[in-house]
Design a protein around this motif. Structure first.
Motif, PDB file in Angstrom:
ATOM      1  N   GLY A  82       0.839  -1.194   0.000  1.00 55.83           N
ATOM      2  CA  GLY A  82       0.000   0.000   0.000  1.00 55.83           C
ATOM      3  C   GLY A  82       0.874   1.244   0.000  1.00 55.83           C
ATOM      4  N   VAL A  87      -1.964   8.701   7.975  1.00 54.16           N
ATOM      5  CA  VAL A  87      -3.261   8.028   8.116  1.00 54.16           C
ATOM      6  C   VAL A  87      -4.426   9.007   7.958  1.00 54.16           C
ATOM      7  N   LEU A  90      -5.311   9.056   4.373  1.00 53.07           N
ATOM      8  CA  LEU A  90      -5.522   7.738   3.777  1.00 53.07           C
ATOM      9  C   LEU A  90      -7.017   7.456   3.698  1.00 53.07           C
ATOM     10  N   THR A  92     -10.419   5.283   3.293  1.00 48.38           N
ATOM     11  CA  THR A  92     -10.833   3.953   3.743  1.00 48.38           C
ATOM     12  C   THR A  92     -10.672   2.921   2.639  1.00 48.38           C
ATOM     13  N   GLU A  94      -8.462   2.823   0.326  1.00 46.39           N
ATOM     14  CA  GLU A  94      -7.054   2.462   0.190  1.00 46.39           C
ATOM     15  C   GLU A  94      -6.655   1.419   1.226  1.00 46.39           C
ATOM     16  N   ILE A  95      -7.157   1.589   2.438  1.00 46.03           N
ATOM     17  CA  ILE A  95      -6.892   0.600   3.497  1.00 46.03           C
ATOM     18  C   ILE A  95      -7.533  -0.730   3.140  1.00 46.03           C
ATOM     19  N   LYS A  96      -8.767  -0.663   2.653  1.00 40.35           N
ATOM     20  CA  LYS A  96      -9.506  -1.879   2.321  1.00 40.35           C
ATOM     21  C   LYS A  96      -8.799  -2.689   1.241  1.00 40.35           C
ATOM     22  N   VAL A  98      -5.642  -3.041   0.722  1.00 35.15           N
ATOM     23  CA  VAL A  98      -4.548  -3.783   1.342  1.00 35.15           C
ATOM     24  C   VAL A  98      -5.086  -4.896   2.232  1.00 35.15           C
ATOM     25  N   LEU A  99      -6.133  -4.602   2.989  1.00 37.18           N
ATOM     26  CA  LEU A  99      -6.749  -5.621   3.835  1.00 37.18           C
ATOM     27  C   LEU A  99      -7.293  -6.777   3.011  1.00 37.18           C
ATOM     28  N   SER A 138      -1.976   1.171   6.462  1.00 34.21           N
ATOM     29  CA  SER A 138      -2.632   0.062   5.763  1.00 34.21           C
ATOM     30  C   SER A 138      -1.909  -1.251   6.005  1.00 34.21           C
ATOM     31  N   TYR A 139      -0.605  -1.229   5.865  1.00 33.28           N
ATOM     32  CA  TYR A 139       0.188  -2.449   6.004  1.00 33.28           C
ATOM     33  C   TYR A 139       0.156  -2.963   7.445  1.00 33.28           C
ATOM     34  N   SER A 142      -3.167  -4.478   8.331  1.00 30.22           N
ATOM     35  CA  SER A 142      -3.389  -5.766   7.671  1.00 30.22           C
ATOM     36  C   SER A 142      -2.571  -6.882   8.314  1.00 30.22           C
TER      37      SER A 142
END
Length: 229
Positions: A82, A87, A90, A92, A94-96, A98-99, A138-139, A142
């Protein structure tokens, strides 16, 4: 001949693990979007885009349950970093993204693996799972979630040893991006990576191989950092 399953086998640590286990006489089943340049009768490749969450069980269930059937060791290696970003900036989504790959893909795979005989499952984790650094949201989220996911599955897959293992810093395009493209005055963790020790993929693969010789020392569901054992 023992069977090994490796996701993300086409580059980096996944490719190094694939080559290592083939050299040691194992049969290796690899899953990734692109086929590595490996010509070996004991390498069986399955082309699949693991980011397609809703297609994993449909696309891989028969391959894992019927083609492989019994597995000595699984390496849940496929993943992404990611963007290194504050944060607060960032999104949501973008986080998703990576998740989805680092966590939920492995959930789908674990559901399949729970239905066959598997001796050991290794989730490739990171020190970032327990240490929060600016820019790594993100990383870190995850990998922390992956650690807990494996811990939870360990409570149900009682005949399988599940471990989350951080292999240390490896020289890959991902770490090159952090070391060379990130402003280390804003994101100080980049400075740490630039100045700290870094290993080649084959070195990390060998360390993992040696660590697994000691797997009985660790409770199933544990997190292990190879730099601290």
């Amino acid at each position: 001949m023992k069977n090994i399953l490796i996701t993300g086998c086409s580059s980096g640590l996944g490719l190094a693990l694939t080559n290592l286990y083939l050299e040691k006489g194992f049969k290796v089943y690899g899953i990734s979007r692109t086929k590595p340049n490996i010509e070996n009768k004991n390498f069986i490749f399955k082309e699949f885009d693991l980011s397609k969450l809703n297609e994993i069980k449909l696309g891989l269930k028969d391959f894992i349950k019927n083609d492989i059937k019994s597995i000595d060791t699984v390496f849940l290696n496929a993943g992404m970093l990611g963007e290194i970003k504050e944060v607060t900036k960032l999104a949501t989504q973008e986080i998703k993204e990576v998740l989805d790959l680092n966590l939920f893909t492995n959930k789908e795979l674990l559901d399949i693996l729970a239905s066959i005989k598997v001796s050991t499952i290794i989730g490739i984790s990171s020190g970032a799972a327990i240490k929060g650094s600016k820019g790594w949201a993100s990383y870190s989220l995850s990998k922390a979630s992956l650690n807990m996911l494996l811990n939870l599955y360990a409570k149900e897959m009682l005949d399988t040893k599940l471990l989350a293992i951080a292999p240390g810093v490896i020289e890959t395009p991902m770490t090159d991006y952090i070391r060379f493209d990130i402003d280390d005055e804003i994101f100080t963790s980049a400075k740490t990576l630039k100045n700290g020790p870094i290993q080649k993929s084959f070195e990390a693969a060998n360390k993992l191989f040696e660590t697994l010789k000691r797997k009985d020392e660790f409770e199933s569901g544990s997190f292990i950092d190879v730099r601290k054992i």
